[in-house]
Design a protein around this motif. Structure first.
Motif, PDB file in Angstrom:
ATOM      1  N   TRP A 149       0.831  -1.203   0.000  1.00 46.11           N
ATOM      2  CA  TRP A 149       0.000   0.000   0.000  1.00 46.11           C
ATOM      3  C   TRP A 149       0.870   1.260   0.000  1.00 46.11           C
ATOM      4  O   TRP A 149       1.968   1.284   0.566  1.00 46.11           O
ATOM      5  CB  TRP A 149      -0.895   0.032   1.236  1.00 46.11           C
ATOM      6  N   ASP A 150       0.357   2.300  -0.623  1.00 45.05           N
ATOM      7  CA  ASP A 150       1.017   3.598  -0.648  1.00 45.05           C
ATOM      8  C   ASP A 150       0.759   4.299   0.682  1.00 45.05           C
ATOM      9  O   ASP A 150      -0.385   4.592   1.036  1.00 45.05           O
ATOM     10  CB  ASP A 150       0.457   4.432  -1.809  1.00 45.05           C
ATOM     11  N   ILE A 151       1.817   4.580   1.436  1.00 42.38           N
ATOM     12  CA  ILE A 151       1.636   5.174   2.774  1.00 42.38           C
ATOM     13  C   ILE A 151       1.816   6.688   2.770  1.00 42.38           C
ATOM     14  O   ILE A 151       1.712   7.319   3.823  1.00 42.38           O
ATOM     15  CB  ILE A 151       2.616   4.550   3.787  1.00 42.38           C
ATOM     16  N   SER A 152       2.083   7.274   1.587  1.00 39.89           N
ATOM     17  CA  SER A 152       2.326   8.721   1.555  1.00 39.89           C
ATOM     18  C   SER A 152       1.097   9.516   1.980  1.00 39.89           C
ATOM     19  O   SER A 152       1.216  10.673   2.387  1.00 39.89           O
ATOM     20  CB  SER A 152       2.763   9.151   0.152  1.00 39.89           C
ATOM     21  N   GLN A 153      -0.080   8.920   1.875  1.00 39.94           N
ATOM     22  CA  GLN A 153      -1.312   9.628   2.245  1.00 39.94           C
ATOM     23  C   GLN A 153      -1.607   9.569   3.741  1.00 39.94           C
ATOM     24  O   GLN A 153      -2.593  10.134   4.204  1.00 39.94           O
ATOM     25  CB  GLN A 153      -2.490   9.032   1.480  1.00 39.94           C
ATOM     26  N   TYR A 154      -0.762   8.855   4.502  1.00 37.93           N
ATOM     27  CA  TYR A 154      -1.017   8.684   5.929  1.00 37.93           C
ATOM     28  C   TYR A 154      -0.081   9.521   6.791  1.00 37.93           C
ATOM     29  O   TYR A 154       0.198   9.172   7.937  1.00 37.93           O
ATOM     30  CB  TYR A 154      -0.891   7.203   6.314  1.00 37.93           C
TER      31      TYR A 154
ATOM     32  N   ILE B 149      10.060  -1.882  -0.067  1.00 38.38           N
ATOM     33  CA  ILE B 149       8.788  -2.599  -0.129  1.00 38.38           C
ATOM     34  C   ILE B 149       8.969  -4.054  -0.546  1.00 38.38           C
ATOM     35  O   ILE B 149       8.340  -4.964   0.003  1.00 38.38           O
ATOM     36  CB  ILE B 149       7.813  -1.876  -1.082  1.00 38.38           C
ATOM     37  N   ASP B 150       9.831  -4.313  -1.513  1.00 40.07           N
ATOM     38  CA  ASP B 150       9.976  -5.666  -2.057  1.00 40.07           C
ATOM     39  C   ASP B 150      11.239  -6.376  -1.599  1.00 40.07           C
ATOM     40  O   ASP B 150      11.615  -7.407  -2.159  1.00 40.07           O
ATOM     41  CB  ASP B 150       9.954  -5.616  -3.592  1.00 40.07           C
ATOM     42  N   ASP B 151      11.930  -5.824  -0.594  1.00 42.84           N
ATOM     43  CA  ASP B 151      13.162  -6.431  -0.084  1.00 42.84           C
ATOM     44  C   ASP B 151      14.178  -6.656  -1.205  1.00 42.84           C
ATOM     45  O   ASP B 151      14.883  -7.668  -1.230  1.00 42.84           O
ATOM     46  CB  ASP B 151      12.869  -7.757   0.614  1.00 42.84           C
ATOM     47  N   ASP B 152      14.233  -5.722  -2.153  1.00 46.69           N
ATOM     48  CA  ASP B 152      15.154  -5.869  -3.276  1.00 46.69           C
ATOM     49  C   ASP B 152      16.244  -4.798  -3.278  1.00 46.69           C
ATOM     50  O   ASP B 152      16.972  -4.619  -4.250  1.00 46.69           O
ATOM     51  CB  ASP B 152      14.394  -5.801  -4.601  1.00 46.69           C
ATOM     52  N   GLY B 153      16.361  -4.071  -2.175  1.00 44.22           N
ATOM     53  CA  GLY B 153      17.371  -3.029  -2.079  1.00 44.22           C
ATOM     54  C   GLY B 153      16.936  -1.692  -2.620  1.00 44.22           C
ATOM     55  O   GLY B 153      17.641  -0.697  -2.462  1.00 44.22           O
ATOM     56  N   ASN B 154      15.776  -1.632  -3.260  1.00 42.23           N
ATOM     57  CA  ASN B 154      15.261  -0.381  -3.804  1.00 42.23           C
ATOM     58  C   ASN B 154      14.288   0.232  -2.812  1.00 42.23           C
ATOM     59  O   ASN B 154      13.213  -0.319  -2.561  1.00 42.23           O
ATOM     60  CB  ASN B 154      14.563  -0.617  -5.148  1.00 42.23           C
ATOM     61  N   THR B 155      14.696   1.338  -2.225  1.00 41.15           N
ATOM     62  CA  THR B 155      13.866   1.973  -1.207  1.00 41.15           C
ATOM     63  C   THR B 155      12.937   3.007  -1.815  1.00 41.15           C
ATOM     64  O   THR B 155      13.209   3.574  -2.872  1.00 41.15           O
ATOM     65  CB  THR B 155      14.737   2.644  -0.134  1.00 41.15           C
ATOM     66  N   ASN B 156      11.851   3.234  -1.124  1.00 40.03           N
ATOM     67  CA  ASN B 156      10.873   4.230  -1.528  1.00 40.03           C
ATOM     68  C   ASN B 156      10.731   5.243  -0.399  1.00 40.03           C
ATOM     69  O   ASN B 156      10.471   4.875   0.743  1.00 40.03           O
ATOM     70  CB  ASN B 156       9.526   3.567  -1.813  1.00 40.03           C
TER      71      ASN B 156
END
Length: 537
Positions: free
Chosen positions: A426-431, A459-466
């Protein structure tokens, strides 16, 4: 006395600052969440298997047909009608659950909170008929019975095409393409348990819904045939397996058995949408694990002498008669029901019973084989549960003590949002307001900056952070997951709209300046021309 002791224990533990162990059950994610869902109860005792099947058939019962591969010819006494309430009982108390805890007021450590805890048989009938050979089709009727509202045949076959044709000619509506699925069973000399509804018997019995069928057989193979069910599968199929054994957990041997993610703290607002949360969580983990897996959602010692069967319990734990009706005939029913309350007599071996709940999502691509199982000695208790923690209701007027607590709440809420994003995508930017409302209560020097409120998530445990704190680009925005008008936890992001409005204003002013410049130049030219003409005259 036991309830008083439990209440005393919870009141004692409630002095812990952030959360005690006295969680109360809030919601559950039961099998009804999944549209294309089937449920089976699988009981294993040595080489004996009891299989109870709950029907999720949709349509006219006149079109109903069940074809189940079985290793042996099922005898009349080994077929029973079960009650749907048995499935309801097992599903109701083993479902993934949401629990909640309450913080104590940091400025009043002696405040006490009390907690609230929320706290049918077979009708055999019919007779056997003679064994006969259906010449030209390679199909043999090994046995024939009527049990309750079902007409039942046990078939053997030498040719998958012949079996398919025989079933269709005899009024069994089976899906197109069943032949290819039937072939491997026929090659391994498997029998076929075939059932359809006897409409006259159903009317006489007065049942509107099809009741679960239960069969009992002996075989060294401990397995569940699912390939035949894929012949009429509409996309992914969810299968909930309730397993009972003497030793310990039941696990798949030809596919991985993985514990469902559990004991993760999630935001308070999930309480009203837990079903949606768990569906998205399951779909994400199922995809990330490669789809070819069975998920453990619950495992516990449910022996009648074992009082604690969950923590906390969703529904009352299964009673001895539930286990006996399911086929665990070695259980001693101290309630007086005995082996006659739905189980087969005999068995022996004491009263130990271990319950396993497995959730399998299968399709033609991911599951090429039937499910093979084994009993294991693992008796470790496990349950899929997710935790809500409510902050204290307080004036927060106790100085440094209140500041320390508020920082703890903010850090915890950041963790909750990070868990939500990792578990569901889920997109948490709205919270943002979920954290900001407590950040605003801190002294000015202790407040987090706006771009520090939301957690940075892989989010996907692939090293790419958001980083949800980043301002979004100017592009069409999708509808928010939750209505911001009705949910005070959600605040709309107005920064992008503000920047866009300023851009449009600057562009408009620039256009006005250019237009005025053109007008002025034209006026100057006309004035000069008029002056020159006057001098010539």
């Amino acid at each position: 006395m036991k309830n008083l002791l439990l209440l005393f224990l919870c009141l004692f533990l409630s002095t812990v600052r952030i959360s005690a162990f006295c969680g109360i059950y809030v919601a559950k994610a039961d099998s009804k969440l999944f549209n294309e869902s089937s449920q089976v109860i699988l009981v294993r005792d040595g080489n004996k298997t009891t299989l109870t099947m709950s029907n999720d058939f949709k349509g006219s019962v006149a079109d109903f047909a069940m074809v189940v591969p079985v290793p042996v010819v099922i005898k009349r006494d080994d077929i029973k009608i079960a009650d749907q309430s048995l499935f309801d009982a097992l599903d109701g108390y083993s479902s993934p659950r949401l629990v909640e805890y309450y913080d104590q007021d940091p400025c009043n450590r002696y405040e006490e909170r009390t907690m609230q805890m929320r706290s049918r048989g077979a009708a055999p009938m019919a007779s056997g008929k003679s064994v006969e050979m259906q010449k030209g089709r390679g199909v043999t009727i090994e046995a024939s019975y009527t049990v309750g509202e079902y007409d039942i045949l046990v078939l053997s076959a030498t040719d998958s095409k012949g079996l398919e044709t025989w079933l269709i000619e005899n009024g069994y509506k089976i899906p197109a393409g069943a032949r290819e699925v039937l072939r491997p069973y026929i090659m391994s000399n498997t029998k076929f348990f075939v059932a359809k509804v006897n409409l006259e018997e159903q009317q006489n019995l007065g049942f509107n819904k099809l009741r679960p069928l239960q069969i009992h057989f002996e075989s060294p193979k401990f397995m569940l045939p699912i390939r035949l069910g894929m012949a009429n599968a509409n996309g992914n199929q969810d299968l909930i397996i309730y397993g009972l054994s003497k030793k310990g957990r039941i696990e798949c041997t030809n596919y991985a058995t993985i514990n469902m993610t559990s004991n993760r703290k999630i935001p308070e607002f999930v309480k009203d949408d837990f079903g949606h949360f768990y569906k998205d969580l399951f779909a994400k983990i199922w995809k990330n694990k490669g789809q070819k897996v069975a998920f453990l959602e619950y495992a516990w010692d449910v022996s009648p002498q074992n009082g604690m069967k969950c923590d906390p319990c969703v529904n009352p734990g299964p009673q001895a008669y539930h286990l006996i009706q399911a086929g665990a005939d070695w259980i001693t029913d101290n309630g007086g029901g005995g082996g006659g309350r739905g189980g087969w007599n005999g068995g022996g071996g004491g009263g130990q019973a271990y319950f396993t709940r497995l959730h399998v999502r299968y399709n033609r691509t991911a599951f090429a084989q039937d499910l093979m199982f084994q009993e294991t000695p693992n008796r470790e208790n496990y349950q899929a549960r997710y935790i809500l923690t409510h902050p204290a209701q307080s004036q927060f007027d106790c100085g440094a003590q209140a500041t320390t607590y508020l920082k703890e709440v903010i850090a915890r809420r950041q963790t909750e949002l990070a868990n939500l994003a990792q578990l569901t995508g889920w997109d948490i930017s709205q919270y943002r307001n979920y954290i900001e409302q407590y950040n605003n209560l801190l002294p000015e020097k202790d407040k987090l900056k706006r771009n520090e409120l939301l957690p940075i998530v892989d989010i996907d445990d692939d090293g790419n952070t958001n980083n949800p704190n980043n301002e979004p680009k100017s592009e069409p925005q999708s509808e928010p997951l939750i209505d911001t008008k009705s949910n005070p936890e959600v605040i709309p992001n107005t920064d992008t709209n503000t920047n866009t409005n300023w851009t449009y204003l600057v562009m408009a002013l620039s256009a006005v300046v250019v237009a005025l410049s053109v007008v002025i130049v034209q006026l100057l030219k006309r004035g000069k021309s008029a002056f020159t003409s006057s001098e010539n005259k």
